[in-house]
Enzyme design. Sequence first.
Site, PDB file in Angstrom:
ATOM      1  N   CYS A  34      -3.538   0.407  -4.153  1.00 42.71           N
ATOM      2  CA  CYS A  34      -4.397   1.564  -4.422  1.00 42.71           C
ATOM      3  C   CYS A  34      -4.403   2.548  -3.263  1.00 42.71           C
ATOM      4  CB  CYS A  34      -5.812   1.107  -4.745  1.00 42.71           C
ATOM      5  SG  CYS A  34      -6.589   0.141  -3.437  1.00 42.71           S
TER       6      CYS A  34
ATOM      7  N   CYS B  17      13.506   9.290   0.228  1.00 39.87           N
ATOM      8  CA  CYS B  17      14.134   9.069  -1.081  1.00 39.87           C
ATOM      9  C   CYS B  17      13.129   8.560  -2.108  1.00 39.87           C
ATOM     10  CB  CYS B  17      15.281   8.066  -0.944  1.00 39.87           C
ATOM     11  SG  CYS B  17      16.751   8.723  -0.110  1.00 39.87           S
TER      12      CYS B  17
ATOM     13  N   HIS C  72     -11.583  -0.576  -2.446  1.00 40.57           N
ATOM     14  CA  HIS C  72     -10.701   0.096  -3.406  1.00 40.57           C
ATOM     15  C   HIS C  72     -10.665   1.588  -3.086  1.00 40.57           C
ATOM     16  CE1 HIS C  72      -8.558   0.912  -7.108  1.00 40.57           C
ATOM     17  NE2 HIS C  72      -9.465   1.819  -7.442  1.00 40.57           N
TER      18      HIS C  72
END
EC number: 3.4.19.12
Length: 1069
Positions: free
Chosen positions: A41, A76, A301
């Site tokens: 997260c 990338c 979170h």
Amino acid sequence: MAWVKFLRKPSGNLGKAYQAGSLLSLAPTVGLLNEPGQNSCFLNSAVQVLWQLDIFRRSLRALTGHICQGDACIFCALKTIFAQFQHSREKALPSDNIRHALAESFKDEQRFQLGLMDDAAECFENILARIHFHLVPNRDADMCTSKSCVTHQKFAMTLYEQCVCRSCGASSDPLPFTELVRYISTTALCNEVERMMERHERVKPEMFAELLQAANTADDYRKCPSNCGQKIKIRRVLMNCPEIVTIGLVWDSEHSDLTEDVVRSLATHLYLPGLFYRVTDENATDSELHLVGMICYTSRHYCAFAFHTKSSKWVFFDDAHVKEMGTRWKDVVSKCIRCHLQPLLLFYANPDGTAVSTEDALRQVVHWSHYRSGEENMGCGKPIIYKPDNSKENGFGGQTKQKENHKFQTDISSLNRSQMQTSGRRAPVKLSHDQREKIKDISRECALKAIEQKNALSSQRKDLEKGQRKDTGRHRDLVDEVLASFKSGSPPASDGFRQQGNPHLYHSQGKGPCKHDRATHESYTSGKVISSSKSQNLLVPGEKTTGKAKSDSGTGYETDSSQDSRDKGGSYSSKTKSRHRGWKPMRETLNVDSVFSESEKRQHSPRRKSDIGSRPRCSKDQSFNNWPKANPKQKGLMTIYEDEMKQEAGSRSSLETNGKGAEKNLSAAESRGPGTSWQMQRTESGYESSDHVSNGSASLDSPGVEGSGAVMDVGGGKAFSEHIKMNSHNMDSMEYISHHCKDHPEGFRKELQDLEADDKIHELHPESHVQIKSHLIKRSQIGETNDKLFPSASPQTLAREHVYQTNEHKVERPDRSKCSERHNTENSEGTGLPFHVDESSVAGKRVDSNETVSPSSLPSSVRTAGLKPETGPLMFWSQQNITEQGYSDNSLSRELTLLSACNADSCQMPKLHCHRSPPPLPPKKYSTASAPRLERVGLSPDVGVTEAFNTNPSSLPKHSLSPASGPSLEGSPCMTQERDKETIQVKQLAANSYPSSCSTNSFQPDQDSTSVCPNETISLTTYFSVDSCMTDTYRLKYHQRPKLYFPESSGHHSNNSLSQTEQVEGSIT
């Protein structure tokens, strides 16, 4: 999902054209997966915000070439996931590629590893750091000026910080550094909001930046660089104009309940100049940024909010779940309060921002292994590889990559650097000729700025060497200090000013090792780098800071980006370390005096107009170093003091440090008038923590410059003006030698002519007397407060100084006569008419021992009569910084002194035994021979004419004297007797209004009287601190003439004259 609302709107056109991955959507509805156990997260939130930042997204799309590291290539991975955001029609995409690349990049440090929770703020910073390395691997992160580097062109804040002690004037070395995130304590932010509410001020959105600055510097006190005991705040100056500013909010675990207060205090607009103490870039002065993204934390979170520019709506990202919040900021605030979301990172962006320039960007993708082998072939030695040899080619053919690598070796310069950009380690640099040519092409703009900086620095060094040759005495130590700072490559002192702990500790975020333990791996956050490592990593040849490219040569520090270093290869090997110097703080340009003078020139234009002819030619520090004048639009390090000087008329002198602050502050408060404020409040040199008030330099805020009638620098030159300004509060008694008058009757007669001529001046200027009277009353108040501060000098000290001054200059007598005559003639021609003083004004005058009278400031009638210092009666006046009112005091009080001194019978000298305690530095040593009986007291050369003397020729009274009227006053002792009678009347009048017990030193702030026995002979001397603005010959001729001294022959008359002077002073007040 939220995009369904677009389809259901009957009035919208998006129902026909909208597709989940189309250009219209810009992927507002695409989430990122976070499977159980992944704990991604923190990464998903950072990636979502980066994608929603229009400037970053467009820049990344425009950049095609980079240094690829295979599986560890974050560049990338970002380009891949951004392409998926744009074209994929999935509601949620996996973030495995970028999570693996992040874990592989920091594998050796065991950070951001798979399955482990980490900090979103650190993740964001490290992603930007890796992007810099992929785009410009050969450049130091702190000195990157590449136009294609997204990290430093759009996100980085180029700053410098410095501390200045207002008590002693000492300053720390300016420390430049780069920040990607500006961290603010939420507790300090709430405290600042409470203080504002207590002041009954409304918290306005435009004041949000100022609140952040106040919270950032709250309780951030440092020790004085000179260890004077003062606690001073640190100042940070922004030198570039970032288009994206990231604010990091640091939450204390003990104050996690401040969520609602913090969220409500946030603003959607950020005024960039208010965030820092000062900004130097012109584009940053009016830069206003908009809040476009926010990362929040709650219960282990992370989630994010982003402003969708196409739909003008706030969107909430919670991993795979995406939800529209609405167009109003209030909707986001309500969501945060309801779900207890703590804001962690705030992203403010310029709505008019553009993508980076690709002018110096790589055109091809070059793999790191080929790039590394190219470095080895060029003889740089085996580098510390960033990734092990098992890196993959990521789908590129080996032969193709070798061809591209061969071309790349001739296109870019190489850097043998450490494996981890964030570890703070650096390695030597070696450049070939072709690579050096490429660097020239890439940094043309920086080269031009470097040439200017080199020229300015070269001239400054030459001037410094001249000042060093001239300098003697106490300034010799100052030169050593300056040169040591020039040669030093590590700016900060031992206390560092950058030795901060981790700026953001999240105790409630359980994510493996504590962030405080990993602080040594960070180099982009200001709080993670101590000053020692920062100072060693400031140099990469041929490069300068981003802000430097937009500022002029006054920035005050160099990065060895001069043109000759490029011509010679710009190498930083062991052979050229001595020639190519690193960053060198030039603290001379940061002194308080010069900046204060320049700021006053800009801010107080009416003062400039009133004293065009009287402005000092240079301040103390400018005369010593001869630095170029600062541009009014100066964007350099000097600007850190300008607001300081606008708010306060110079920093306090070191008297406060010596325990005399209370008395000094009281006297300064009483002397706020335009004629006295600078006398008790001094501005010391910006980098010198001096403890001597006698050597402080004056500023443009002094009343001598504020006055409108003073004309300085008639014939004395810069040296005279400079010396007088720097010799303040040196006060000695006046001597009038009767024997010399008897030997030279002609000179005495001419002096009597002058007295009669001077008696008329008060008639012409009665208003000047009123002004002087009020001025003297103010002086008396200051004197009563400060006459206890300084003990008198011991007889031994005075006698010792008398001996060395006498023997030092007695060989210069023939020249002094000529020079004095020359200056008198020049000043006489400058005025062009004799001046007169009214006898009725005698009662309103006194001997002002704080003012200066010198040969060039004597009345014009004396000079036109051809009176020389050797042939006329000699007077010795104390030295003081020149003020306009001081000129008037000198011209008017001189008459009173002569009246009280010239008795018709004996013409004895009044003895004012006042001694000045010299500065503790020892005087210049000379051979001590026996002092002759006849000595002279050196007259302080002045370079001005008093305002009272500037009379109209048409208003001259009938007593005007011309040079031809001298013989008409021969044999005029009756006039002298008449004057003595008037003096006695003045004495009686003063006795009725002022007690005779008051001594003169109650009017003299820095003096103390000592009683001297008749048989005791003590030489009255003046201590001259040696200045760099004059040669020894110049000083010998004009500044320390041996005085003429006679033993006291009539104690009764001396006491009589002293009593007269005391009582006249009493009548003035």
